[in-house]
Scaffold this active site. Structure first.
Site, short mmCIF file in Angstrom:
data_model
loop_
_atom_site.label_atom_id
_atom_site.label_comp_id
_atom_site.label_asym_id
_atom_site.label_seq_id
_atom_site.Cartn_x
_atom_site.Cartn_y
_atom_site.Cartn_z
N LYS A 1 0.84 -1.22 0.13
CA LYS A 1 0.04 -0.06 0.15
C LYS A 1 0.99 1.27 0.03
O LYS A 1 2.04 1.09 0.30
CB LYS A 1 -1.18 -0.13 1.08
CG LYS A 1 -2.06 -0.97 0.74
CD LYS A 1 -3.25 -0.97 1.62
CE LYS A 1 -4.26 -1.85 1.31
NZ LYS A 1 -5.39 -2.13 2.19
N ARG B 1 -3.76 -10.49 4.38
CA ARG B 1 -3.88 -10.17 3.11
C ARG B 1 -2.85 -9.77 2.17
O ARG B 1 -2.48 -8.65 2.28
CB ARG B 1 -5.23 -9.51 2.64
CG ARG B 1 -5.51 -9.33 1.38
CD ARG B 1 -6.75 -8.16 1.40
NE ARG B 1 -7.35 -8.19 -0.07
CZ ARG B 1 -6.97 -7.51 -0.98
NH1 ARG B 1 -5.83 -6.75 -0.73
NH2 ARG B 1 -7.46 -7.52 -2.23
N1 HH2 Z 1 -7.31 -3.71 0.25
C1 HH2 Z 1 -7.97 -3.80 -0.80
C2 HH2 Z 1 -8.75 -4.53 -1.46
N2 HH2 Z 1 -9.63 -5.05 -0.57
N3 HH2 Z 1 -10.02 -6.15 1.47
C3 HH2 Z 1 -9.78 -6.29 3.01
N4 HH2 Z 1 -10.51 -7.09 3.76
N5 HH2 Z 1 -8.63 -5.42 3.39
C4 HH2 Z 1 -7.85 -4.62 2.56
O1 HH2 Z 1 -7.02 -4.13 3.12
C5 HH2 Z 1 -8.11 -4.59 1.12
C6 HH2 Z 1 -9.20 -5.13 0.71
C7 HH2 Z 1 -6.67 -2.82 -1.75
O2 HH2 Z 1 -5.70 -3.52 -2.20
P1 HH2 Z 1 -5.67 -4.29 -3.70
O3 HH2 Z 1 -6.99 -5.29 -3.87
O4 HH2 Z 1 -4.42 -4.68 -3.83
O5 HH2 Z 1 -6.09 -3.17 -4.70
P2 HH2 Z 1 -7.20 -2.49 -5.68
O6 HH2 Z 1 -8.11 -2.11 -4.79
O7 HH2 Z 1 -6.50 -1.41 -6.40
O8 HH2 Z 1 -7.57 -3.48 -6.81
#
Ligand code: HH2
Length: 382
Positions: A326, A360
């Site tokens: 992040k 995660r």
């Molecule tokens: N962070 C993201 C998406 N989903 N779900 C939970 N439970 N906790 C988190 O911290 C979380 C999440 C954002 O990260 P990422 O999926 O890598 O990116 P993007 O939202 O750009 O697809």
């Protein structure tokens, strides 16, 4: 260039040592501190000077007590026996409150989504999106997404978290139909392989289709507030849930986020959402909670939460952390999204040290290795 954080950015006072002068009028929240592991934890538990954190293997010997005040929050910190004496002096309601708080912190957690929570479990991130902040575009093609899901499982992911909509700051929503088109075939094929699949969505129709395709976990960044039907779908499904805290929505959430006290505000929000689940017939043990790093939080907010992840064990639920790659890691330690492995591991290890059961992450093999070393060192201490 790495930046420093202004600690005055959040009204999060350093705790006072000892409870003698601590007289909050509001209800209190208990955050375990002074963590012990391995032989040191076994000895402290045997002497009765520590309690197991969510059943172990981490134990805690002290408590930071936090309470709201008109101008933010107050906090005091001390050993567990001092906390008991302090509660006794205050009378029965406070004693009952402290007893319930400590019991929730110490009780072992039930299995969640078929997983024993006696060690940190890994949820691998699989974004079937063109625009996710770190792997956007890598896995939009369903074949590549399925291959990546299998690779995550093969390298040790306990869960593969499939998402079809980026929720990064500033992201534009996609239509439910498009989100469904992206994720459904990927969920189905991974579930057919016997992989425990989680669906990362805030849309009720995507939840229903993913469950029908074999997903066992609903991971909702809106904590089931994103669609009117989500709660009922979750209740009827029997699926495990992740309730995450987000302030606002992805388009605007990073525009000057503010809290009275970020840890208490996030905790209280999650408690409210757990209560809504319980009222809808969902047992508490099916719920995991997540403070939502980077979702409507500045760097000081993120750090305040990361330093007090153990507070969230007080919900009685499993705790999940998503800090992997992040942007706060880049601001504090340097590096673009693909150069944040070091910082992601640091966050994962810090969370494991606070008994967090679910991580995660994008980099499964590396996180597993870091956790294995951490556990070996903690177990061999003394
Ligand atoms: N962070 C993201 C998406 N989903 N779900 C939970 N439970 N906790 C988190 O911290 C979380 C999440 C954002 O990260 P990422 O999926 O890598 O990116 P993007 O939202 O750009 O697809």
């Amino acid at each position: 260039m790495a930046a420093s954080v202004d600690p005055t950015d959040v009204r999060s006072p350093a705790p006072v040592r000892g409870f003698a002068a601590f007289r909050p009028s509001a209800p209190v929240r208990l955050c375990p501190v002074s963590f012990l592991e391995g032989p040191a934890a076994v000895a402290a538990l045997a002497q009765g000077v520590a309690l197991p954190l969510a059943g172990g293997p981490v134990a805690f010997a002290e408590i930071e007590v936090r309470a709201r005040r008109a101008d933010g929050a107050v906090a005091a910190r001390g050993p567990i026996d001092e906390l008991w004496r302090w509660a006794a002096e205050q009378g029965k309601p406070r004693q009952d409150e402290i007893a319930a708080g400590l019991a929730a912190l110490a009780a072992p957690r039930r299995d969640w989504a078929g997983l024993r929570l006696d060690r940190p479990r890994l949820m691998g991130v699989l974004n079937v999106t063109p625009d996710s902040f770190s792997d956007g575009g890598d896995f939009v093609d369903p074949e590549r997404a399925v291959a990546q899901g299998r690779a995550l499982a093969a390298s040790g992911a306990d869960i593969v978290d499939v998402g079809g909509e980026s929720t990064r700051p500033g992201a534009e929503p996609v239509s439910p139909e498009e989100e469904l088109r992206r994720v459904e075939p990927v969920v189905r094929r991974l579930a057919e392989d016997g992989i425990t699949v989680s669906i990362d969505t805030r849309r009720a129709i995507v939840m229903e289709a993913a469950l029908a395709a074999g997903a066992r976990i609903l991971n909702d960044v809106t904590a089931l507030t994103g669609a009117a039907e989500s709660l009922a779908i979750a209740a009827a499904s029997g699926a495990a849930l992740v309730l995450m805290h987000m302030a606002g929505d992805p388009r605007t959430m990073q525009v000057d986020p503010r809290y009275d006290d970020v840890t208490l505000d996030v905790f209280d929000f999650l408690e409210t959402r757990i209560a809504a689940c319980v009222a809808a017939g969902i047992p508490r043990e099916r719920v995991a909670v997540d403070p939502g790093i980077g979702f409507g939080k500045n760097d000081a907010h993120n750090l305040a939460l990361l330093a007090r992840l153990a507070l969230f064990h007080g919900t009685g639920c499993a705790v999940l952390l998503g800090a992997s790659r992040k942007s706060f890691i880049g601001r504090l330690g340097g590096g673009g999204p693909r150069q944040r492995l070091g910082g992601s591991l640091a966050a994962a290890l810090a969370a494991a040290g606070q008994g967090v059961q679910l991580l995660r992450v994008h980099d499964i093999a590396e996180t597993r290795q870091a956790l294995a070393l951490r556990a070996a060192i903690a177990g061999g201490a003394d």
